[in-house]
Design a protein around this motif. Structure first.
Motif, mmCIF file in Angstrom:
data_model
loop_
_atom_site.group_PDB
_atom_site.id
_atom_site.type_symbol
_atom_site.label_atom_id
_atom_site.label_comp_id
_atom_site.label_asym_id
_atom_site.label_seq_id
_atom_site.Cartn_x
_atom_site.Cartn_y
_atom_site.Cartn_z
ATOM 1 N N THR A 8 0.820 -1.221 0.000
ATOM 2 C CA THR A 8 0.000 0.000 0.000
ATOM 3 C C THR A 8 0.847 1.261 0.000
ATOM 4 O OG1 THR A 8 -0.069 0.185 2.414
ATOM 5 C CG2 THR A 8 -1.768 -1.183 1.378
ATOM 6 N N GLY A 9 2.141 1.120 0.196
ATOM 7 C CA GLY A 9 2.990 2.305 0.361
ATOM 8 C C GLY A 9 3.519 2.821 -0.954
ATOM 9 N N PRO A 10 3.896 4.095 -0.992
ATOM 10 C CA PRO A 10 4.506 4.622 -2.208
ATOM 11 C C PRO A 10 5.847 3.928 -2.452
ATOM 12 C CG PRO A 10 4.529 6.295 -0.448
ATOM 13 C CD PRO A 10 3.788 5.103 0.080
ATOM 14 N N PHE A 11 5.955 3.229 -3.559
ATOM 15 C CA PHE A 11 7.155 2.447 -3.892
ATOM 16 C C PHE A 11 7.508 1.455 -2.780
ATOM 17 C CE2 PHE A 11 7.405 6.585 -5.963
ATOM 18 C CZ PHE A 11 7.476 6.210 -7.294
ATOM 19 N N GLY A 12 6.492 1.038 -2.053
ATOM 20 C CA GLY A 12 6.692 -0.033 -1.068
ATOM 21 C C GLY A 12 7.148 0.407 0.305
ATOM 22 N N MET A 13 7.131 1.723 0.582
ATOM 23 C CA MET A 13 7.664 2.182 1.865
ATOM 24 C C MET A 13 6.599 2.292 2.951
ATOM 25 S SD MET A 13 6.610 5.511 2.701
ATOM 26 C CE MET A 13 7.958 6.257 3.623
ATOM 27 N N LYS A 14 7.096 2.350 4.199
ATOM 28 C CA LYS A 14 6.271 2.702 5.355
ATOM 29 C C LYS A 14 7.005 3.819 6.095
ATOM 30 C CE LYS A 14 6.449 -1.628 7.009
ATOM 31 N NZ LYS A 14 6.180 -2.863 7.801
ATOM 32 N N GLY A 15 6.380 4.357 7.127
ATOM 33 C CA GLY A 15 6.985 5.484 7.831
ATOM 34 C C GLY A 15 8.231 5.096 8.605
ATOM 35 N N ILE A 16 9.246 5.985 8.560
ATOM 36 C CA ILE A 16 10.506 5.758 9.250
ATOM 37 C C ILE A 16 10.788 6.850 10.292
ATOM 38 C CG2 ILE A 16 11.763 6.914 7.375
ATOM 39 C CD1 ILE A 16 13.138 4.020 9.487
ATOM 40 N N GLY A 17 9.929 7.841 10.364
ATOM 41 C CA GLY A 17 10.233 9.005 11.197
ATOM 42 C C GLY A 17 10.245 8.766 12.688
ATOM 43 N N GLU A 18 9.460 7.811 13.172
ATOM 44 C CA GLU A 18 9.284 7.693 14.614
ATOM 45 C C GLU A 18 9.714 6.353 15.204
ATOM 46 O OE1 GLU A 18 5.583 10.003 16.085
ATOM 47 O OE2 GLU A 18 4.990 8.993 14.242
ATOM 48 N N VAL A 19 9.584 5.293 14.425
ATOM 49 C CA VAL A 19 9.712 3.944 14.996
ATOM 50 C C VAL A 19 11.020 3.767 15.761
ATOM 51 C CG1 VAL A 19 10.607 3.008 12.786
ATOM 52 C CG2 VAL A 19 9.590 1.470 14.469
ATOM 53 N N VAL A 20 12.086 4.362 15.265
ATOM 54 C CA VAL A 20 13.413 4.059 15.809
ATOM 55 C C VAL A 20 13.590 4.542 17.244
ATOM 56 C CG1 VAL A 20 15.893 4.452 15.477
ATOM 57 C CG2 VAL A 20 14.438 3.947 13.511
ATOM 58 N N ILE A 21 13.014 5.678 17.576
ATOM 59 C CA ILE A 21 13.332 6.271 18.884
ATOM 60 C C ILE A 21 12.889 5.390 20.055
ATOM 61 C CG2 ILE A 21 11.246 7.689 19.194
ATOM 62 C CD1 ILE A 21 13.174 9.881 20.313
#
Lengths: 161, 761, 282
Positions: free
Chosen positions: B708-721
């Protein structure tokens, strides 16, 4: 107390008439329109307002206008020459060292000043050299990469000084 | 779904040039011609009834244009997203030290400073409420008299299965109480903006904001304006991380502009005012209990989470709800009882901060998981692997995972990493007075808004008259680089070099409502909308190109940089010529996207649950100095499943930046308040990491293909912290055999924990 | 707004000071300009010493080294003379703030601020530094530990300027150690610091030693008893245990936002433990 203050700014002579106690950062941003020099704390804690004063990195938020008199000042706007990016700026772009960009001008100034003193630094020396410049976005790693890369560029180009 | 090529997605950030030369103009950088300065008189008392504000002396001060109080506000004078109860200027009750009681408009900053000193106010102090668990007890003063549940802002409970029975059947039960601190965003650009009433009578507000469209409504309601008479523009932000998710200067500077007769008014909080008046990450106290079978299978989880919201609702209740939703991290747990309480206090404002409630509960859960591993005698990564969520599993609140779920692979990749596999030798070679430890922390993080709040974006991509491509961004770029990414996405679809394209930053006059720059959604949600808009535009361009080139079949045409070309032939039409044949309205195409949601989750919890998640598994290797208590993070590995990587440098920027903030959160950042006073009110006392405090990091991407993601991506902004606190806290336990349940792990806490072990070390 | 004078000679300084005795003196501004609230800045006047020729540079005589008070910390660090003769001082200064702060901050400024956390002070105490003060009335010299009388308090009189720091060349230390405990690795204000200088034999036996601690008392903490404890011994566990006891007994730290009294006392003692086994084979 208003006073005429003359100095060299990014290679050109300037005269400003201003209060001697005004902060250098305000003179640069408000009077001279050079908003590339940022203010992040106003108390010398973050490095965003770094400028070169006679080739030495200083913090314009804790400098008074009077101290500019007769000095050779370089801000981010004057780091590159003839419309070309300075090698440090080029490396920052290429190595992904820029996110929000608000620390970037001060960081570039700090790196330029640091590399003049230490043209062939280790990563750890770069970390120490930039340790007064707070970046809240990058985690610093790509900034260190960029400065390492710029050092190599400057050495390779034979313009290390 | 993927387009061929993807080469336009790569390359340096498109905003890098203007930023590295100092030319980019942030909201703080505008000195709009002849303008005035506005500044707020802050309360500096945590809780009081406001009796009177004395403005005469300030108003009479030379150079002062206006002194405004709540009486000058025509609208509701109330801000809020869920509950509208935060005053722009206090009219009755001061509820935290940063509340504003008056607004001064002056000709210069010096005059403004002097005049603010001349504004005084009378108040009757009220007893303050500072501890969230205490705040819920009987007889404690109420911060909002009209709130039926006392100081409880919101409670969220999720119960599944039979947790009580399940605990009785567990072979191992572990429990602990964990605390995380109040964290300040400390973005380099403090809150700034300017406003004026334009010739048409529209209030134009330019501000450093993540939320231009939501701001517009709030400004209109609070100041009593028709929403169509308010325009909000959001230039590039000098950092935000959630700290500018909502109103900061907007209403104050708007109010000032309304009384400035068409003159622009600027407001720029200095660092102290920013710390005093801005939102912080909510501190949390979390009671955790986890039960497992001998083989490690998690059977039951029980937890109570208390989040300190500060005085106003803002998004605090929603933040706490996210904490509840992620309270079980990334594991299958069939029986749960999760209770979350968000509580009013007279402390600093609570609000969004990268992670949105998840770093808190993950810190609790991932430590209790390590405690279980120890009790079970299991390898901590093996225990996580045994319980790892996979596609088709249900998470702790009962949502079935139907989208990409690469968590197991994250754990496997970490377990395979030399820094993990060779840890025992590394630990054994610690130098004198040092102890070494390795710890892991795993996490999940939802993408987009919860089910009840439509997570929608409306993109507009335009072929200009001159034949260039313009993208209208609806979502602020706070530094993550989404604006440039939108260009790259459109460039990819239209086969145009992004360097020749233009992006327009969010402006409520030009763009379309697209939600906020938050929730790990900026590229996922808006990027999808850009793809759709660009595809529509591609078809428009090809049709016009067909007319230009006099061919029937648009399938015989292709877009090349700057032109439409007949496939296999050299014949092409320049985009300028193609554009000339299209009506102006048709040169602009819209694209709409709504993030997947599942209505059936509405019954599970407040606002419903999320369905799409990023995942990760972290390793921290630390060295503890037993003489000073200082912890150095020596190595850090972050394995992340955020779908496909669009641009590796920008992806790693998010990973590395999150880790640095996470290391700060784990080791040094603690916004201390005492009886409602701000004890760490500047960057000399609120300590954040420098370049010497963050190591080089290893970032490994597990590239699941999120269809469902643009070019297969998901969000990366928050998960890491969310991984940092538990990884580091678990590493400390590994190094020293004792657990500090309260972060940050300051040298002082470390030394006292080591002393508590009985040794003099 | 206040006026700021930037004189270039001491004569000019004294002339300005007699006209405006209430003027605030500063050199790098890393303390005065940070502490000055905007409205205090409007009162002034200020007298900036950064360009006073007589206050700048490092000069050696046969027996002494004279460091001009307005010499920046970076200049002191970069000086080969300092690196050669007083590596302890150099090491301590490297821990001040970060490069830009050291490019602005001066040795004289660090002394006159007289903060318990001033990083230059413990080594200067150990080196027996003296300060040279001048006014229209004349000049005087006094040991740094007499000059600094309390937190932010010195013997500096109205109309008087700290002109130089003078350190004897012959120190006799062949071993030195400096450690600063802060809340992070740069831009940190000391929570506790230890400067240690010693003359040792090849086997590690201490002939003489001097210890000085920052941030654990109103001024730098030194103790003759502590120094004597080391003499004639190696840095072994028994000696260090005795030292730790003397330190914890002798320091008088405060609690503030950076650390508690208890932590400072504990860590001050711990810092000497790091010396275990050191000083051998030199």
């Amino acid at each position: 107390m208003k006073r005429k203050i003359s100095f060299t700014l990014n290679g050109s002579p300037v005269v400003v008439e201003t209060d001697a106690a005004r902060r250098a950062v305000d003179v640069l941003r408000e009077d001279l329109g050079l908003t590339g020099t940022k203010e992040g704390c106003g108390s010398g804690e973050c490095g965003a307002c770094s400028i070169l004063v006679d080739d030495v990195v200083k913090l314009s938020c804790i400098m008074t206008a009077a101290q500019l008199e007769g000095r050779r000042i370089v801000t981010i706007e004057g780091v590159g020459q003839d419309g070309e990016l300075h090698p440090v700026q080029r490396s920052f772009v290429e190595r992904g060292a820029i996110q929000c960009g608000f620390c970037t001008p001060g960081m570039v100034i700090a790196a330029v000043g640091f590399l003049k003193e230490n043209p062939d630094p280790t990563r750890e020396e770069i970390r120490a050299g930039l340790s007064g410049n707070i970046c809240r976005c990058t985690g610093y790693e790509k900034i260190i990469d960029a400065v390492e890369d710029a050092a190599a560029k400057l050495r390779g180009g034979g313009s290390g000084g | 779904m993927r387009e061929d090529g993807r080469h336009f997605l790569q390359g340096p950030r498109l905003d890098a040039f203007s930023k590295v030369t100092g030319r980019e103009r942030y909201a703080a950088d505008e000195y709009p011609g002849e303008f005035l300065w506005a500044g707020a008189k802050r309360a500096f008392v945590p809780h009081a009834r406001l009796l009177a504000v004395h403005t005469d002396r300030a108003a009479a001060h030379p150079g002062v244009v206006r002194v405004l109080t709540s009486l000058d506000i025509a609208g509701s004078n109330r801000l809020g997203i869920v509950r509208n109860h935060q005053p722009v200027l206090v009219d009755e009750t001061i509820r935290h030290a940063g509340d504003a009681v008056a607004l001064v408009v002056a000709e210069s900053r010096e005059t403004l400073r002097e005049a603010l000193e001349l504004v005084t106010f009378d108040h009757e102090p009220l007893p303050g409420v500072f501890d969230p668990e205490q705040a819920l007890k009987e007889g404690v003063p109420r911060i909002h008299g009209d709130n039926e549940e006392g100081n409880l802002m919101r409670a969220v409970r999720v119960r599944r299965g039979d947790p009580d029975g399940a605990f009785r059947g567990c072979d191992v039960v572990v429990e602990g109480v964990f605390e995380t601190p109040r964290q300040e965003h400390a973005c380099l650009e403090t809150e700034a903006g300017w406003a004026r009433v334009d010739e048409a009578g529209v209030l134009v507000v330019v501000a450093s904001t993540q939320t231009p469209y939501r701001d517009r409504k709030e400004i209109a309601a609070a100041l009593g304006l028709d929403v169509n008479r308010v325009r909000v523009i959001a230039p590039y932000l000098g950092g935000a991380f959630g700290g500018k998710d909502g109103i900061t200067v907007q209403c104050l500077v708007g109010l000032a502009a309304l009384s400035a007769g068409g003159v622009s008014v600027k407001m720029w909080w200095d660092r102290r005012e920013s710390f005093l008046a801005s939102m912080k990450r909510l501190p949390a106290r979390m009671h955790y209990r986890l039960g497992a079978k001998k083989d490690g299978t998690f059977e039951a989880l029980s937890c109570r989470l208390y989040y300190d919201a500060g005085p106003y609702a803002g998004l605090a209740g929603e933040i706490m709800a996210m904490g509840v939703e992620h309270a079980g991290s990334a594991y299958r747990i069939p029986n749960v009882n999760i209770e979350g309480y968000c509580v009013y206090t007279n402390n600093a404002l609570g609000g969004p901060f990268r992670g949105f409630g998840v770093p808190q509960s993950t810190a609790g859960m991932e430590q209790v998981v390590d405690m279980a591993a120890e009790k079970l005698g299991m390898d901590p990564l093996e225990l996580r692997r045994v319980n790892a969520l996979g596609t088709g599993d249900r998470n702790c609140v009962g949502v079935e995972l139907k989208y990409s779920t690469g968590f197991s692979e994250c754990v496997d990749r970490l377990a395979d990493h030399p820094l993990w596999k060779e840890r025992e030798a590394w630990k054994a070679s610690a130098p004198p007075w040092k102890k070494r430890g390795c710890g892991v922390g795993c996490m999940a993080h939802a993408i987009g808004y919860p089910a009840l709040i439509p997570d929608e974006a409306n993109a507009r991509v335009e072929l200009t008259e001159s034949g260039t491509i313009r993208v209208y961004s609806g979502v602020s770029d706070m530094g993550q680089g989404n604006a440039g990414t939108y260009l790259r996405i459109a460039g990819e679809i239209l086969n145009q070099d992004p360097a020749t394209m233009e992006v327009i930053q969010p402006d409520t006059d030009h763009g379309l409502p697209s939600g906020t720059s938050s929730a790990s959604r900026t590229t996922y949600t808006f990027g999808n909308a850009v793809i759709r808009a660009a595809r529509s535009l591609k078809e428009v361009i090809l049709r016009s190109g067909a007319r230009c080139l006099e061919v029937e079949d648009i399938d015989s045409l292709e877009l090349v940089p700057g032109a439409v070309r007949i496939k296999g032939s050299g014949r092409k039409a320049a985009l300028r010529d193609v554009a000339a044949l299209i009506d102006a309205v048709d040169r602009s195409c819209k694209g709409y996207f709504r993030t997947p949601y599942d209505e059936s989750t509405l019954g599970i919890m407040y606002l419903g649950a999320h369905v799409l998640f990023s995942f990760g598994a972290h390793l921290a290797r630390i060295e503890v100095d037993t003489l000073t208590g200082r912890i150095d993070v020596v190595d850090y590995v972050a394995v992340t499943d955020a779908g496909r990587v669009l641009n590796r440098a920008q992806y790693d920027q998010q990973v590395q930046g999150s880790i640095a903030q996470g290391i700060g959160y784990a080791l040094m950042e603690d916004y201390v308040m005492k009886d409602g006073r701000h004890e760490t009110g500047d960057l000399a006392t609120y300590i954040i990491p420098t370049s010497l405090d963050v190591p080089d990091m290893v970032s490994i991407a597990v590239e699941t293909d999120e269809t469902t993601g643009p070019f297969g991506m998901k969000g990366i902004g928050e998960v890491v912290i969310s991984g940092c606190v538990p990884a580091i806290a678990n590493a400390f336990h590994d190094a020293c055999g004792v657990r500090i349940t309260r972060v940050p792990l300051t040298p002082e806490r470390v030394l006292s924990a080591l002393a508590g072990q009985g040794g003099k070390e | 707004m206040a006026d700021v004078h930037v004189p270039s000679s001491l004569d000019e300084v004294f002339r300005l000071l007699s006209d405006e005795p209430s003027a605030t003196l500063f050199a790098g501004g890393t303390d005065v300009m940070v502490r000055s609230s905007p409205d205090m800045r409007e009162r002034g006047p200020f007298l900036c010493l950064e360009r006073v020729e007589e206050l700048r540079g490092i000069h050696g005589s046969a027996t002494e080294v004279r460091i001009g008070a307005a010499t920046t910390l970076s200049e002191v660090i970069a000086s080969p003379v300092i690196a050669d003769l007083f590596p302890l001082l150099r090491e301590a200064l490297r821990h001040v703030g970060a490069p830009a702060v050291r490019n602005m901050g001066t040795l004289g400024g660090n002394i006159c601020t007289a903060s318990p956390a001033g990083d230059s002070l413990p080594p200067l105490y150990i080196l027996g530094a003296e300060v040279e003060l001048r006014s229209l009335k004349g000049r005087r010299r006094m040991p740094i530990d007499a000059f600094i009388t309390g937190p932010g308090r010195t013997q500096l009189e109205e109309g008087e300027v700290l002109c130089a720091v003078v350190i004897g060349k012959e120190q006799g230390f062949n071993f030195h150690h400096f450690e600063k405990v802060g809340q992070r690795k740069a831009m940190a204000i000391s929570v506790a610091s230890l400067a240690f200088g010693a003359e040792t034999r090849r086997d590690g036996t201490i002939v003489k030693a001097r210890c000085a601690f920052g941030s654990v008392a109103p001024t730098v903490f030194t103790s003759r008893l502590l120094n004597d404890t080391f003499a004639g011994n190696t840095l072994n566990t028994a000696v260090l245990d005795r030292a730790v006891a003397i330190i914890r007994e002798g320091v008088s730290p405060i609690s503030d936002i950076r650390a508690s009294m208890e932590y400072r006392r504990q860590v001050a003692g711990n810092l000497v433990m790091r010396l275990e086994g050191a000083g051998k084979d030199r």
